[in-house]
Design a protein around this motif. Structure first.
Motif, PDB file in Angstrom:
ATOM      1  N   TYR A 288      21.446   7.368 -34.572  1.00 32.99           N
ATOM      2  CA  TYR A 288      22.597   6.596 -34.112  1.00 32.99           C
ATOM      3  C   TYR A 288      23.738   7.499 -33.643  1.00 32.99           C
ATOM      4  O   TYR A 288      24.517   7.118 -32.775  1.00 32.99           O
ATOM      5  N   ARG A 289      23.815   8.690 -34.197  1.00 30.80           N
ATOM      6  CA  ARG A 289      24.864   9.615 -33.776  1.00 30.80           C
ATOM      7  C   ARG A 289      24.615  10.108 -32.355  1.00 30.80           C
ATOM      8  O   ARG A 289      25.535  10.232 -31.555  1.00 30.80           O
TER       9      ARG A 289
ATOM     10  N   ARG B 280      13.914  19.216 -32.518  1.00 32.14           N
ATOM     11  CA  ARG B 280      14.192  17.951 -33.202  1.00 32.14           C
ATOM     12  C   ARG B 280      14.304  16.817 -32.196  1.00 32.14           C
ATOM     13  O   ARG B 280      13.812  15.709 -32.394  1.00 32.14           O
TER      14      ARG B 280
ATOM     15  N   ALA C 113      12.878   6.752 -36.644  1.00 30.35           N
ATOM     16  CA  ALA C 113      13.361   7.767 -37.585  1.00 30.35           C
ATOM     17  C   ALA C 113      12.272   8.169 -38.566  1.00 30.35           C
ATOM     18  O   ALA C 113      12.079   9.361 -38.851  1.00 30.35           O
ATOM     19  N   ALA C 114      11.526   7.176 -39.058  1.00 28.64           N
ATOM     20  CA  ALA C 114      10.468   7.478 -40.022  1.00 28.64           C
ATOM     21  C   ALA C 114       9.367   8.312 -39.395  1.00 28.64           C
ATOM     22  O   ALA C 114       8.892   9.291 -39.990  1.00 28.64           O
TER      23      ALA C 114
ATOM     24  N   GLN D  39      10.522  11.761 -38.803  1.00 25.18           N
ATOM     25  CA  GLN D  39      11.027  12.383 -40.031  1.00 25.18           C
ATOM     26  C   GLN D  39      12.475  12.826 -39.848  1.00 25.18           C
ATOM     27  O   GLN D  39      12.867  13.957 -40.153  1.00 25.18           O
ATOM     28  N   ALA D  40      13.251  11.890 -39.305  1.00 22.04           N
ATOM     29  CA  ALA D  40      14.678  12.117 -39.099  1.00 22.04           C
ATOM     30  C   ALA D  40      15.446  10.984 -39.767  1.00 22.04           C
ATOM     31  O   ALA D  40      14.869   9.939 -40.103  1.00 22.04           O
ATOM     32  N   SER D  41      16.725  11.172 -39.950  1.00 20.60           N
ATOM     33  CA  SER D  41      17.537  10.112 -40.542  1.00 20.60           C
ATOM     34  C   SER D  41      18.000   9.143 -39.460  1.00 20.60           C
ATOM     35  O   SER D  41      18.171   9.524 -38.299  1.00 20.60           O
ATOM     36  N   LYS D  42      18.221   7.897 -39.877  1.00 21.74           N
ATOM     37  CA  LYS D  42      18.757   6.917 -38.928  1.00 21.74           C
ATOM     38  C   LYS D  42      20.142   7.351 -38.458  1.00 21.74           C
ATOM     39  O   LYS D  42      20.507   7.106 -37.294  1.00 21.74           O
ATOM     40  N   ALA D  43      20.885   7.995 -39.331  1.00 19.92           N
ATOM     41  CA  ALA D  43      22.225   8.457 -38.950  1.00 19.92           C
ATOM     42  C   ALA D  43      22.149   9.443 -37.781  1.00 19.92           C
ATOM     43  O   ALA D  43      22.983   9.411 -36.869  1.00 19.92           O
ATOM     44  N   THR D  44      21.139  10.303 -37.794  1.00 16.65           N
ATOM     45  CA  THR D  44      20.963  11.261 -36.690  1.00 16.65           C
ATOM     46  C   THR D  44      20.706  10.528 -35.387  1.00 16.65           C
ATOM     47  O   THR D  44      21.291  10.852 -34.351  1.00 16.65           O
TER      48      THR D  44
ATOM     49  N   ASP E 286      14.701   2.370 -37.174  1.00 22.15           N
ATOM     50  CA  ASP E 286      14.269   2.939 -38.441  1.00 22.15           C
ATOM     51  C   ASP E 286      12.812   3.392 -38.389  1.00 22.15           C
ATOM     52  O   ASP E 286      12.430   4.370 -39.030  1.00 22.15           O
TER      53      ASP E 286
END
Length: 203
Positions: free
Chosen positions: A58-59, A21, A47-48, A51-56, A44
């Motif tokens: 930023y974390r 990932r 992330a797109a 294919q990951a979330s923006k939260a992932t 963003d």
């Protein structure tokens, strides 16, 4: 390799993320960096593409600068050690041509854009300075071979290559828009670097 990869980045960030990932995210960031430049890079969009979330994102990468530096470290091509051609001039010509190929390839414009962005983004500047790869070890290896051949006397300053050559190559290519051809490399070697390496040592 294990399923979970723990990584420590240039700015001291530690994180645990599935290795596959992480690679997908960093590759997406690197590709977009080449397409949009640092200023145009959007989290963003990374992330797109990954294919990951923006939260992932930023974390694990709270800042864009941290994400970009990790992406560059992950995806840039490692330079092989300079070739031993049998002479100091030949070694320098071969090595500088190798650096020139990197500058005129995919990585050159990308890195040049990052260097420009450093002037307006202190956080990016700090991250890039922390990851800077000195070329002194390569220069020292070349000069040590030359000294063993009797081409250099004790007291030469191998560090001058790191101070001068990358800056001149970037300036010639990007500021002046001139080709990094064999003629320019020969000028750099014969008129600048060799005279500096072979001059009388400083007292």
């Amino acid at each position: 390799m294990s399923e979970q990869a723990t990584t420590v980045a240039a700015g001291g960030r530690s994180r645990k993320l599935d290795e596959e990932r992480e690679q997908a995210i960093l590759r997406a960031a690197y590709e977009l960096l080449g397409e949009t430049g640092y200023q145009g890079l959007r989290v963003d969009a990374v992330a797109a593409r990954a294919q990951a979330s923006k939260a992932t994102l930023y974390r694990h990468w709270p800042t864009k600068a941290g994400l970009v530096v990790d992406a560059v470290q992950c995806c840039k091509v490692d330079s092989p050690p300079p070739a031993d051609t049998g002479s100091l001039r030949g070694d320098l010509m071969s090595w500088f041509q190798q650096i020139g190929e990197v500058i005129t390839g995919q990585e050159g414009p990308l890195l040049a854009g990052l260097f420009m962005a450093m002037h307006t983004d202190p956080e990016l500047a700090a991250e890039l300075r922390a990851m800077r790869e000195s070329k002194v070890p390569f220069a020292e290896a070349i000069c040590a071979r030359a000294a063993r051949r009797g081409e250099l006397r004790p007291g030469y300053e191998a560090g001058l290559i790191d101070e001068i050559v990358p800056a001149l190559l970037f300036m010639h290519c990007f500021a002046l828009g001139e080709p990094l051809d064999e003629a320019y490399i020969a000028h750099l070697v014969d008129d600048i670097i060799l005279p500096l390496l072979t001059r009388e040592p400083r007292p």
